[in-house]
Design a protein around this motif. Structure first.
Motif, mmCIF file in Angstrom:
data_model
loop_
_atom_site.group_PDB
_atom_site.id
_atom_site.type_symbol
_atom_site.label_atom_id
_atom_site.label_comp_id
_atom_site.label_asym_id
_atom_site.label_seq_id
_atom_site.Cartn_x
_atom_site.Cartn_y
_atom_site.Cartn_z
ATOM 1 N N PRO A 197 12.542 -4.872 1.339
ATOM 2 C CA PRO A 197 12.081 -4.647 2.718
ATOM 3 C C PRO A 197 11.460 -3.250 2.873
ATOM 4 C CG PRO A 197 14.443 -4.303 2.576
ATOM 5 C CD PRO A 197 13.980 -4.643 1.183
ATOM 6 N N TRP A 198 11.459 -2.435 1.817
ATOM 7 C CA TRP A 198 10.935 -1.075 1.906
ATOM 8 C C TRP A 198 9.513 -1.026 1.370
ATOM 9 C CZ3 TRP A 198 15.912 0.926 -0.823
ATOM 10 C CH2 TRP A 198 16.973 0.873 0.094
ATOM 11 N N TRP A 199 8.639 -0.462 2.157
ATOM 12 C CA TRP A 199 7.247 -0.360 1.754
ATOM 13 C C TRP A 199 6.813 1.087 1.802
ATOM 14 C CZ3 TRP A 199 4.928 -4.725 0.132
ATOM 15 C CH2 TRP A 199 5.517 -5.926 0.488
ATOM 16 N N THR A 200 5.862 1.423 0.948
ATOM 17 C CA THR A 200 5.257 2.741 1.094
ATOM 18 C C THR A 200 4.226 2.627 2.222
ATOM 19 O OG1 THR A 200 3.734 2.092 -0.652
ATOM 20 C CG2 THR A 200 5.507 3.588 -1.266
ATOM 21 N N THR A 201 3.928 3.764 2.873
ATOM 22 C CA THR A 201 2.905 3.752 3.916
ATOM 23 C C THR A 201 1.570 3.405 3.262
ATOM 24 O OG1 THR A 201 2.716 6.114 3.519
ATOM 25 C CG2 THR A 201 3.952 5.445 5.459
ATOM 26 N N PRO A 202 0.644 2.752 4.010
ATOM 27 C CA PRO A 202 -0.667 2.440 3.418
ATOM 28 C C PRO A 202 -1.341 3.734 2.967
ATOM 29 C CG PRO A 202 -0.413 1.383 5.562
ATOM 30 C CD PRO A 202 0.757 2.291 5.392
#
Ligand code: CUA
Length: 371
Positions: free
Chosen positions: A22-27
């Motif tokens: 569920p963790w994403w890096t910022t675009p």
């Protein structure tokens, strides 16, 4: 056996968590895709080793488990040249895989293109200030010796190159889209770290040392910048914004900021108290007071300024004090002389001219009256 199952669950669970995270890096909003690639390589290398080592332990726990009626002795094998050779080769390849991509990316990260715009970032407890080179593209000399209330960046007033430099005293700086920017960083006090996550760019700012990296913003937007080194109680408030916009908007914004030469001209004499308080409000921003003092009554590191003026405060030594002009002036000039009950004695001495001090006190006074 329970341990073998637990390890199996941990190893497989980690892989599944990575796939369905569920963790994403910022675009990403800069040219540094290679930063992400390097992180990806690191994750894969450490991930493969992590899973392989855990599965190996699971296998040995199962393969050599205790069985009733069976007596087996462990074989003592102090040397196994073949196995050792394999382990050395594997770990060497693994460590090269971890370190080499970072070296390549870092080498590129600190070598800005010749046509890069120069942005200076100055960190102090607890705010950011910025300086852009003027039309000649040169930043004037600076030295901590020149730091004063009217020259918070410590720029050499005699340096001709400094006169056209654009001074940004707030926490927000603008940059043009798709143009390489060389970021030069200084700290006036302790270790800070300028970090803008969508740019994948950050670097420690070591006091007494110039640090530098470059990047090209590739997406327009307003990005939050932050300090990524714990630098004191106000650290969490050391935030700012980098606005990326097209060249025309950027040029228009630069025109609204003073050059160093303009910033050194004495301010027009203040008219009534209203204008003085308004100047004080601007100062509270530019001097970073707002990092620790709220103006709406909310709790922060220091006392809120709402309703502060006229209040009676308890001192740590048991005495009391009335918050008036004289007390505020004395306290801001020498915050360590007295300590107020309920607040840590951490306020830094903020260099300020007498005029600025009057404006700031007028601002606090205005907030006190408006309770
Ligand atoms: Cu500056 Cu944390």
């Amino acid at each position: 056996m329970a341990i073998a199952i637990a390890l199996l669950v941990i190893a497989l669970g980690s892989v599944l968590f990575h796939v369905f995270t569920p963790w994403w890096t910022t675009p990403i909003a800069s040219n540094w895709q290679s930063m992400d690639d390097t992180l990806q390589i690191t994750l894969v290398v450490t991930g493969v080793f992590f899973v392989a080592i855990n599965l190996f332990v699971v296998y040995t726990l199962w393969r050599f488990r205790h069985r009733e009626g069976q007596t087996r002795r462990a074989a003592y094998e102090p040397e196994n040249k073949r196995l050792e050779r394999w382990l050395i080769v594997l770990t060497t390849v693994g460590i090269i895989g971890l370190l080499a991509p970072g070296l390549v990316v870092y080498a590129a990260y600190v070598r800005p293109p010749d046509d890069a715009l120069t942005l200076e970032v100055v960190g102090t407890q607890w705010q950011w200030r910025f300086r852009l080179a003027g039309v000649d593209g040169k930043l004037g000399r600076s030295d901590a010796r020149f730091v004063s209330g009217t020259n918070p960046l410590g720029i050499d007033p005699r340096d001709a190159d400094a006169q056209g430099n654009v001074i940004v005293l707030g926490n927000e700086v603008h940059l043009p889209l798709n143009r390489p920017v060389k970021v030069v960083m200084r700290s006036l006090d302790v270790l800070h770290d300028f970090y803008v996550p969508p740019f994948r760019a950050r670097m420690n700012i070591v006091p007494g040392q110039l640090s530098s990296f470059w990047f090209t913003p590739t997406e327009a937007g307003r990005y939050e910048s932050m300090c990524a080194q714990l630098c004191g109680v106000g650290h969490a408030n050391m935030r700012g914004y980098v606005v990326v916009e097209d060249e025309a908007d950027f040029v228009a914004w630069v025109k609204t900021q003073p050059t160093f030469a303009q910033s050194q001209k004495p301010a027009a004499p203040a008219g009534g108290t209203d204008t003085l308080a308004a100047r004080g409000q601007a100062l509270a921003q530019s001097k970073g007071c707002v990092a620790c003092h709220s103006v709406d009554g909310s709790a922060s590191v220091g006392p809120t300024w709402k309703g502060l003026y006229g209040k009676t405060e308890q001192l740590d030594d048991g005495g009391t004090v009335q918050v008036d002009d004289e007390f505020l002036r004395g306290f801001i000039r020498d915050p360590k002389a007295r300590s107020i009950k309920g607040f840590p004695a951490v306020m830094p001495v903020v260099p300020m001219s007498d005029e600025e001090l009057s404006a700031l006190v007028a601002h606090i006074k205005a907030l006190g009256a408006a309770k």
